[in-house]
Design a protein around this motif. Sequence first.
Motif, PDB file in Angstrom:
ATOM      1  N   TRP A 122      -2.492  -8.132  -2.895  1.00  0.00           N
ATOM      2  CA  TRP A 122      -2.060  -6.747  -3.078  1.00  0.00           C
ATOM      3  C   TRP A 122      -1.007  -6.652  -4.172  1.00  0.00           C
ATOM      4  O   TRP A 122      -1.006  -5.709  -4.987  1.00  0.00           O
ATOM      5  CB  TRP A 122      -1.505  -6.185  -1.772  1.00  0.00           C
ATOM      6  CG  TRP A 122      -2.543  -5.547  -0.915  1.00  0.00           C
ATOM      7  CD1 TRP A 122      -3.089  -6.038   0.236  1.00  0.00           C
ATOM      8  CD2 TRP A 122      -3.179  -4.286  -1.143  1.00  0.00           C
ATOM      9  NE1 TRP A 122      -4.017  -5.172   0.739  1.00  0.00           N
ATOM     10  CE2 TRP A 122      -4.099  -4.083  -0.088  1.00  0.00           C
ATOM     11  CE3 TRP A 122      -3.073  -3.314  -2.132  1.00  0.00           C
ATOM     12  CZ2 TRP A 122      -4.894  -2.951   0.018  1.00  0.00           C
ATOM     13  CZ3 TRP A 122      -3.867  -2.176  -2.047  1.00  0.00           C
ATOM     14  CH2 TRP A 122      -4.758  -2.002  -0.984  1.00  0.00           C
ATOM     15  N   THR A 152      -2.992   5.525  -0.676  1.00  0.00           N
ATOM     16  CA  THR A 152      -3.054   4.173  -0.095  1.00  0.00           C
ATOM     17  C   THR A 152      -2.110   4.038   1.088  1.00  0.00           C
ATOM     18  O   THR A 152      -2.421   3.358   2.073  1.00  0.00           O
ATOM     19  CB  THR A 152      -2.707   3.116  -1.163  1.00  0.00           C
ATOM     20  OG1 THR A 152      -1.419   3.411  -1.725  1.00  0.00           O
ATOM     21  CG2 THR A 152      -3.743   3.115  -2.277  1.00  0.00           C
ATOM     22  N   MET A 197       0.817  -1.214   0.000  1.00  0.00           N
ATOM     23  CA  MET A 197       0.000   0.000   0.000  1.00  0.00           C
ATOM     24  C   MET A 197       0.852   1.266   0.000  1.00  0.00           C
ATOM     25  O   MET A 197       0.428   2.315  -0.491  1.00  0.00           O
ATOM     26  CB  MET A 197      -0.940  -0.013   1.207  1.00  0.00           C
ATOM     27  CG  MET A 197      -1.966  -1.132   1.174  1.00  0.00           C
ATOM     28  SD  MET A 197      -2.862  -1.310   2.744  1.00  0.00           S
ATOM     29  CE  MET A 197      -3.870   0.177   2.712  1.00  0.00           C
TER      30      MET A 197
END
Length: 508
Positions: free
Chosen positions: A412, A442, A283
């Motif tokens: 992810w 993010t 992220m």
Amino acid sequence: MANARFAEAVLFLVGVVMQGFDLVAGGQLAALPEFRRQFGYPQPDGSFLLPAHYLSAWSSIAPACEIVATFIFAPLLERFGRKPGILAASLISTAGVILQQLATDWRVHLAGRGVNGIAIGIMFTISPLWIGETCRPELRGFFLCFFNTSIVFGQFAIAVVARGSSHLGGKWQWWLPIVAMYIFPAGWFFFPESPYWLVRQGRNREAQISLRTVYGFKNEAFYTAEVRRMESENEQELSTRHSHAEGSYKFLGIDMSTEAECFNGTNLKRTLTAVFAASGQQMIGATFVIGYATYFLELIGVKDYFDASVVLYVVMLLSSMGAFPLSEIVGRRTMIVHPQFFLCFALLLIGILGCIPNPEKTSWGIVVLIYIWAIVYQLSIGAVGFVLASEIATARLRSTTQGLVTITNALWGLIMQFTVPYMINTDAGHLGGKVGFIFFGTGSIAAIGGWYLYPETKGISFEKMDELYASRTAPRHFKRAVAAQGEITPHTSKEEGSEHVEGTSSSL
């Protein structure tokens, strides 16, 4: 003892270097002219372009296959042990590398990367699990940081190999980085079985032999004490299992009881913490900065992009090594939480520089920020995130939680590897430095979530963490709670041969 601990580190290093090698391979290969000539389309200026959907497919197929592999193999680890999974990964990886080497069409290369992704998924699940089960509690942080350094070393290795092969002509320019992957499956054959798993099966003598292979010195009293420690932990786990034996959960005929238990009661917060620690790496921009560094630097106009990327990976390797002692001196939470906010700020600055019309004036500013980001990342969430993710689960749910961590991390990775080429490629988004804005958004979610979820686990035994979570102590207050308990509760050694002292009271 020092040599033995080093031997232990070398044993599991070979198993995870390839994860870093493969993560960066797509970006390194894309920067090689002969690779683009083999699989790309000719351009008016005589160069060749790899379409964004090629890059996206090549990069995302591996994490997609990691997810599938983890679903299939993770439930088998408790039944058959860690060693068979490692051997299976060796054979699968060899097949994947052969496909990549012999590919003449981009789809065959895609298949090879997918097959190799299956092997990586198996090893990425087993390696931190094996480390956590083999290391003593006071050494977990050191060696789990070394797990990340092994990945960074793989990234550095592919950058160096690609830099060297860039001087070659013909197919060996892109064959050399692929052929180099054959070394990893060969190294995996030297892994011993997890001694903790052997103790769970009642094979204590084999567990002592495995420990002797890992540590490499002659001290039967030490190995006996280690097996007794593992037996004690296993007995506590069995006691807990019996208290939860009244119900089971099956999905498509498969017993998913332990998976379901990961999301019940206090286990839910522990599972979310482990998953979030691994997800936070993606992220906050790991795929963008690390996975596509060389290709991105070429796209923004950096002339010596290969040299710049090699220096970047050297910096990351040294930074990751620096996290070894800091994880035990400074602590896990301190090394992750505040640095994550700094990483977000660096990404914001990269985005702002990307808005300046003249890229020649900003490209080296972006390079400097990428270097700073990489140093802080490897000293924080990059290294210590693996420590938290591997320490946080209960002993009984450790392998299941690690499987969930692998699946989430791969998911992810799939998202990021699929989208980043479309963000940066010249035939797609061509965002340049403005991609920093996306990861600032993010990454901010990862930083804020980590503030509330990440506990301090430095020097805390698995049993003590069970007590803290059972008492519903806020994770960010773990250090304070243990310190307060230490002031009012006498400490005694709990196990023969233990090198650390733990509190015995369960009240907070």
